[in-house]
Design a protein around this motif. Structure first.
Motif, PDB file in Angstrom:
ATOM      1  N   GLY A 114       0.265   6.747   3.474  1.00 27.06           N
ATOM      2  CA  GLY A 114      -0.819   7.650   3.460  1.00 27.06           C
ATOM      3  C   GLY A 114      -2.187   6.748   3.198  1.00 27.06           C
ATOM      4  N   VAL A 115      -2.261   5.568   2.771  1.00 18.32           N
ATOM      5  CA  VAL A 115      -3.453   4.918   2.542  1.00 18.32           C
ATOM      6  C   VAL A 115      -3.545   4.164   3.630  1.00 18.32           C
ATOM      7  CG1 VAL A 115      -4.526   3.109   1.217  1.00 18.32           C
ATOM      8  CG2 VAL A 115      -3.032   4.784   0.111  1.00 18.32           C
ATOM      9  N   LEU A 116      -4.812   4.083   4.407  1.00 21.97           N
ATOM     10  CA  LEU A 116      -5.177   3.372   5.515  1.00 21.97           C
ATOM     11  C   LEU A 116      -5.241   1.953   5.329  1.00 21.97           C
ATOM     12  CD1 LEU A 116      -7.943   5.785   7.107  1.00 21.97           C
ATOM     13  CD2 LEU A 116      -5.609   5.247   8.072  1.00 21.97           C
TER      14      LEU A 116
ATOM     15  N   GLU B 237       0.986  -2.870 -13.692  1.00 21.23           N
ATOM     16  CA  GLU B 237       0.158  -1.766 -14.183  1.00 21.23           C
ATOM     17  C   GLU B 237      -1.327  -2.105 -14.580  1.00 21.23           C
ATOM     18  OE1 GLU B 237       0.698   1.590 -14.107  1.00 21.23           O
ATOM     19  OE2 GLU B 237       2.938   1.386 -13.314  1.00 21.23           O
ATOM     20  N   LYS B 238      -1.232  -3.303 -15.200  1.00 21.53           N
ATOM     21  CA  LYS B 238      -2.851  -3.751 -15.824  1.00 21.53           C
ATOM     22  C   LYS B 238      -3.572  -4.628 -14.566  1.00 21.53           C
ATOM     23  CE  LYS B 238      -1.909  -3.783 -20.745  1.00 21.53           C
ATOM     24  NZ  LYS B 238      -1.685  -4.296 -21.932  1.00 21.53           N
ATOM     25  N   LEU B 239      -3.010  -5.257 -13.844  1.00 21.20           N
ATOM     26  CA  LEU B 239      -3.740  -5.966 -12.997  1.00 21.20           C
ATOM     27  C   LEU B 239      -3.185  -6.378 -11.413  1.00 21.20           C
ATOM     28  CD1 LEU B 239      -6.038  -8.076 -12.893  1.00 21.20           C
ATOM     29  CD2 LEU B 239      -4.637  -9.838 -13.704  1.00 21.20           C
ATOM     30  N   LEU B 240      -1.835  -6.715 -11.516  1.00 25.73           N
ATOM     31  CA  LEU B 240      -1.345  -7.002 -10.117  1.00 25.73           C
ATOM     32  C   LEU B 240      -1.505  -5.975  -9.126  1.00 25.73           C
ATOM     33  CD1 LEU B 240       1.775  -9.303 -11.217  1.00 25.73           C
ATOM     34  CD2 LEU B 240      -0.884 -10.120 -10.865  1.00 25.73           C
ATOM     35  N   ALA B 241      -1.560  -4.960  -9.461  1.00 30.50           N
ATOM     36  CA  ALA B 241      -1.255  -3.804  -8.521  1.00 30.50           C
ATOM     37  C   ALA B 241      -2.415  -2.743  -9.127  1.00 30.50           C
ATOM     38  CB  ALA B 241      -0.074  -3.014  -8.459  1.00 30.50           C
ATOM     39  N   ASN B 242      -3.210  -2.221  -7.988  1.00 32.66           N
ATOM     40  CA  ASN B 242      -4.083  -0.964  -8.360  1.00 32.66           C
ATOM     41  C   ASN B 242      -3.226   0.266  -7.900  1.00 32.66           C
ATOM     42  OD1 ASN B 242      -5.890   1.127  -8.239  1.00 32.66           O
ATOM     43  ND2 ASN B 242      -7.377  -0.075  -7.279  1.00 32.66           N
TER      44      ASN B 242
ATOM     45  N   GLN C 292      -5.963  -3.552   7.986  1.00 36.93           N
ATOM     46  CA  GLN C 292      -5.836  -4.889   8.438  1.00 36.93           C
ATOM     47  C   GLN C 292      -4.416  -5.055   8.895  1.00 36.93           C
ATOM     48  OE1 GLN C 292      -7.411  -7.689   4.838  1.00 36.93           O
ATOM     49  NE2 GLN C 292      -6.770  -6.006   3.965  1.00 36.93           N
TER      50      GLN C 292
ATOM     51  N   VAL D   4      -3.787   3.259  -8.066  1.00 34.75           N
ATOM     52  CA  VAL D   4      -4.326   4.224  -7.040  1.00 34.75           C
ATOM     53  C   VAL D   4      -4.069   4.210  -5.814  1.00 34.75           C
ATOM     54  CG1 VAL D   4      -6.679   5.160  -6.243  1.00 34.75           C
ATOM     55  CG2 VAL D   4      -6.425   4.311  -8.817  1.00 34.75           C
ATOM     56  N   ILE D   5      -3.832   2.998  -5.094  1.00 30.14           N
ATOM     57  CA  ILE D   5      -3.523   2.739  -3.727  1.00 30.14           C
ATOM     58  C   ILE D   5      -2.216   1.843  -3.501  1.00 30.14           C
ATOM     59  CG2 ILE D   5      -6.092   3.086  -2.902  1.00 30.14           C
ATOM     60  CD1 ILE D   5      -6.111  -0.165  -3.217  1.00 30.14           C
TER      61      ILE D   5
ATOM     62  N   LYS E 299       1.171  -7.870  -0.612  1.00 25.14           N
ATOM     63  CA  LYS E 299       1.079  -9.164  -1.224  1.00 25.14           C
ATOM     64  C   LYS E 299       2.241  -9.571  -2.008  1.00 25.14           C
ATOM     65  CE  LYS E 299      -4.042  -8.469  -2.538  1.00 25.14           C
ATOM     66  NZ  LYS E 299      -4.221  -7.070  -3.017  1.00 25.14           N
TER      67      LYS E 299
ATOM     68  N   LEU F  97       0.843  -1.184   0.157  1.00 26.95           N
ATOM     69  CA  LEU F  97       0.140   0.021  -0.110  1.00 26.95           C
ATOM     70  C   LEU F  97       0.842   1.236  -0.093  1.00 26.95           C
ATOM     71  CD1 LEU F  97      -2.779  -0.756   2.568  1.00 26.95           C
ATOM     72  CD2 LEU F  97      -2.990  -0.426   0.098  1.00 26.95           C
TER      73      LEU F  97
END
Lengths: 222, 79
Positions: free
Chosen positions: B12-14, B63-68, B17, B70-71, B40, B9
């Motif tokens: 700054g992203v809470l 970029e396309k799938l394994l990570a989002n 978990q 944005v966060i 992960k 993460l």
């Protein structure tokens, strides 16, 4: 109003959505399997709730890479209305059709209850039948509804009036920033929301509050 | 070729978990834990032996799938 609902492996609110759309528009929505390559020519495409692909990787992440999404993005670019509810909202953010992301609920538990919603922008095709500031009841059922966006994005969507629905009166069930429950894209033709308006559209549901959202869309399409 | 992708993460992203794990470690007596962030790991086996091609492909996968993005941030390790 002609409508279609996209169905993914693991969708489970698709039939609730078929029912609500048929009840309000008078015609049965078309069901479109995620592996199809084109959507029919309709006024509204709905991405329903559920647990597409079992929420593997991230909620909505794998569904957002389904073949049908290419045409959904094209239709959205052409101004067709797109509504994503719950997992549908997660899929639309993962697909980049809506800004931000939906994270694990702040309380870490799955929430299944009724919340209060405030319509903060009624100048959208999804909310024109509400009055501005109207507070209404709506059920939620999700584990990942905690809306997050960076400060710059948050400021931008707030300034543009893209925040349409907020949780009202301390009923925010998931810790989402600015009590955000539903947002649109910049053009205002794509809306994602965590609560389930399709589950409050007839007397047997215990209320009709959710109807206004679908009636807004039907008025716009007429 | 074997590669490992690590997704974490962004600052700054809470991370509720991570916070819960942090609390549980504290409860087990690990009082010196200041912070835990959950991430992960993906172990990916790739055909072909060209390092730079592999790295490029893995970046596209992130970029396309394994990570989002944005966060999340990602890091790629190739054996």
């Amino acid at each position: 109003m002609k409508t279609a609902v996209i169905v993914f492996p693991g969708s489970n609110r698709d039939h609730d959505m078929f029912h609500a759309l048929e009840l309000i528009t008078g015609s049965r929505p078309q069901s479109v399997w995620h592996a199809e390559s084109t959507l029919p020519d309709v006024d509204l495409v709905v991405v329903p709730g559920g647990f597409s692909y079992g929420d593997y990787l991230r909620s909505g992440a794998i569904a957002a890479r389904s073949p049908i999404l290419k045409d959904l993005v094209a239709k959205a670019d052409n101004g067709v209305s797109v509504l994503g509810v719950c997992n549908g909202f997660q899929i639309l953010t993962e697909a980049g059709l809506l800004p931000g992301a939906l994270m694990r609920n702040a309380g870490l538990t799955f929430v299944c209850k009724e919340v209060l919603m405030e319509t903060v922008n009624n100048a959208t095709r999804f909310s024109s039948k509400f009055t501005r500031g109207q507070v209404w009841r709506c059920p939620v059922a999700h584990h990942d509804g905690n809306y997050f966006a960076d400060d710059e994005t948050l400021d931008r969507i707030e300034d543009n009036g893209q925040v349409v629905f907020r949780y009202a009166d301390g009923t925010n069930p998931n810790g989402s920033l600015n009590d955000i429950a539903g947002i649109t894209n910049e053009k205002g033709n794509v809306l994602g929301m965590m609560p389930h308006p399709e589950n409050l559209v007839e007397a047997l549901h215990g209320g009709l509050d959710g109807r206004l959202l679908f009636e807004s869309l039907a008025t716009q399409a007429a | 070729m074997k590669a490992r992708v690590i997704v974490t993460l962004k600052n700054g992203v809470l991370d509720p978990q991570g916070k819960a794990i942090e609390g549980a470690l504290g409860g087990l007596g690990f009082g010196d834990v200041d912070s835990v962030r959950q991430g992960k790991v993906f172990d990916v086996e790739l055909a072909g032996a060209d390092m730079s091609t592999a790295k490029e492909k893995l970046e596209q996968m992130c970029e396309k799938l394994l990570a989002n993005t944005v966060i999340e941030n990602y890091a790629i390790e190739i054996d």
